[in-house]
Design an enzyme around this catalytic site. Structure first.
Site, PDB file in Angstrom:
ATOM      1  N   HIS A  30      44.713  23.498   6.703  1.00 50.74           N
ATOM      2  CA  HIS A  30      43.484  23.108   6.004  1.00 50.74           C
ATOM      3  C   HIS A  30      42.710  22.027   6.771  1.00 50.74           C
ATOM      4  CE1 HIS A  30      45.621  19.885   3.301  1.00 50.74           C
ATOM      5  NE2 HIS A  30      45.110  19.295   4.346  1.00 50.74           N
ATOM      6  N   ASN A  39      49.332  23.348   6.715  1.00 49.89           N
ATOM      7  CA  ASN A  39      48.968  24.725   6.342  1.00 49.89           C
ATOM      8  C   ASN A  39      47.635  25.154   6.972  1.00 49.89           C
ATOM      9  OD1 ASN A  39      47.041  23.362   4.867  1.00 49.89           O
ATOM     10  ND2 ASN A  39      47.743  24.043   2.849  1.00 49.89           N
ATOM     11  N   ASP A  84      36.263  14.168   1.748  1.00 47.09           N
ATOM     12  CA  ASP A  84      36.777  14.639   0.463  1.00 47.09           C
ATOM     13  C   ASP A  84      37.221  13.475  -0.420  1.00 47.09           C
ATOM     14  OD1 ASP A  84      38.905  14.020   2.157  1.00 47.09           O
ATOM     15  OD2 ASP A  84      39.576  16.087   2.325  1.00 47.09           O
ATOM     16  N   GLU A 141      41.444  24.857   1.603  1.00 43.95           N
ATOM     17  CA  GLU A 141      42.810  25.371   1.644  1.00 43.95           C
ATOM     18  C   GLU A 141      42.832  26.833   2.097  1.00 43.95           C
ATOM     19  OE1 GLU A 141      45.176  23.343   1.326  1.00 43.95           O
ATOM     20  OE2 GLU A 141      45.213  22.220  -0.550  1.00 43.95           O
TER      21      GLU A 141
HETATM   22  C1  F6R Z   1      41.766  14.043   4.563  1.00 42.77           C
HETATM   23  C2  F6R Z   1      41.672  15.455   4.879  1.00 42.77           C
HETATM   24  C3  F6R Z   1      42.877  16.281   5.171  1.00 42.77           C
HETATM   25  C4  F6R Z   1      43.817  15.648   6.175  1.00 42.77           C
HETATM   26  C5  F6R Z   1      45.028  16.544   6.426  1.00 42.77           C
HETATM   27  C6  F6R Z   1      46.022  15.923   7.383  1.00 42.77           C
HETATM   28  O1  F6R Z   1      40.475  13.499   4.328  1.00 42.77           O
HETATM   29  O2  F6R Z   1      40.601  15.935   4.891  1.00 42.77           O
HETATM   30  O3  F6R Z   1      42.454  17.549   5.612  1.00 42.77           O
HETATM   31  O4  F6R Z   1      43.127  15.427   7.369  1.00 42.77           O
HETATM   32  O5  F6R Z   1      45.666  16.824   5.221  1.00 42.77           O
HETATM   33  O6  F6R Z   1      46.624  14.823   6.785  1.00 42.77           O
HETATM   34  P1  F6R Z   1      47.631  13.887   7.589  1.00 42.77           P
HETATM   35  O7  F6R Z   1      46.823  13.218   8.639  1.00 42.77           O
HETATM   36  O8  F6R Z   1      48.160  12.937   6.560  1.00 42.77           O
HETATM   37  O9  F6R Z   1      48.676  14.793   8.171  1.00 42.77           O
END
Ligand code: F6R
Length: 245
Positions: free
Chosen positions: A138, A136, A67, A143
């Site tokens: 995702h 959450n 992303d 989301e």
């Molecule tokens: C990032 C992504 C997100 C993160 C997720 C966890 O490329 O795709 O889905 O993997 O938000 O983020 P952290 O590791 O910061 O808790």
């Protein structure tokens, strides 16, 4: 789903780095899907160290990140492209022409999403996809909601996701772009193998809902239950509610 629980986040980082270097050794032209976020950062540091010690030849590998924020270009310090440059790419021998990223500054963002799907297809699909998970539930920027999108698409970020990403934008959530581009759920599920990493107590609830619960669009990561080759690497804190409903 295979669930691997390790003592602490350091061991999770080492295990993820080992999974990646083993895959590179077995298949030097590996197509690797990568995540940003805090969780894989220590594994990326470990991969840079291993590469310095001649463990991990990236010269024929390709990468596709999950992303990117919309409305900023790849040189913006808050972009995921810069994040990856700093944490991984500048420390390994990847051919820059094999690093693939969504362009959040493209004039036509829908066309950019189509281009990315096609580029993954042209590369032969993703062999190994690394995922983190949002508290959450995702994955990528898919989301929770009433529906999930299969293909790479534009996303309006939830306030909690903008807050989580504020450190990349001077700690001010209002500076985090409101929109992003993300691989879709189908794009992720088409990867031949998936390794999801989660560490810390804040992830215990979403991990429990991902592995114990029903498959629900309100918990996007729960769709991984249908994939034939998923490993979830957890530290003890993130694993405390696994197996309990
Ligand atoms: C990032 C992504 C997100 C993160 C997720 C966890 O490329 O795709 O889905 O993997 O938000 O983020 P952290 O590791 O910061 O808790």
């Amino acid at each position: 789903m295979k669930i691997t629980v390790l003592k602490d986040s350091d061991r999770v980082a080492r295990a993820l780095a080992r999974r990646i270097t083993d895959a590179l050794r077995e298949q030097p032209d590996l197509v690797l899907g990568l995540a940003t976020g805090r969780t894989p950062v220590d594994a990326y540091a470990q991969l840079r160290r291993m590469h310095q010690e001649d463990d991990g030849d990236w010269s024929r590998a390709s990468t596709f990140n999950l992303d990117e924020f919309a409305g900023i270009d790849a040189s913006h310090p808050g972009s995921f492209r810069q994040f990856m440059q700093h944490h991984l790419f500048e420390g390994v021998n990847l051919d820059p022409s094999r690093i693939h990223f969504l362009n959040g500054a493209a004039a036509d963002l829908d066309a950019e999403c189509d281009r990315y799907e096609e580029a993954i297809h042209q590369a032969g699909g993703i062999d190994l996809q690394v995922l983190g998970i949002g508290s959450n539930g995702h994955i990528g920027f898919n989301e929770p909601g009433d529906e999930l999108l299969a293909r790479t698409h534009r996303v309006r970020l939830q306030p909690s996701t903008r807050r989580d990403n504020a450190p990349l934008f001077g700690d001010d959530p209002s500076h985090v772009p409101a929109e992003a581009l993300s691989m879709g759920i189908g794009t992720i599920l088409r990867a031949r193998r998936i390794v999801l990493v989660a560490t810390g107590a804040k992830k215990a609830d979403c991990i429990a809902r991902t592995v114990n619960g029903r498959i629900a669009t309100r918990v996007p990561a729960s769709v991984l239950q249908v994939h034939p080759d998923v490993e979830i690497l957890l530290d003890r804190a993130a694993a405390v509610r696994v197996g309990r409903t």
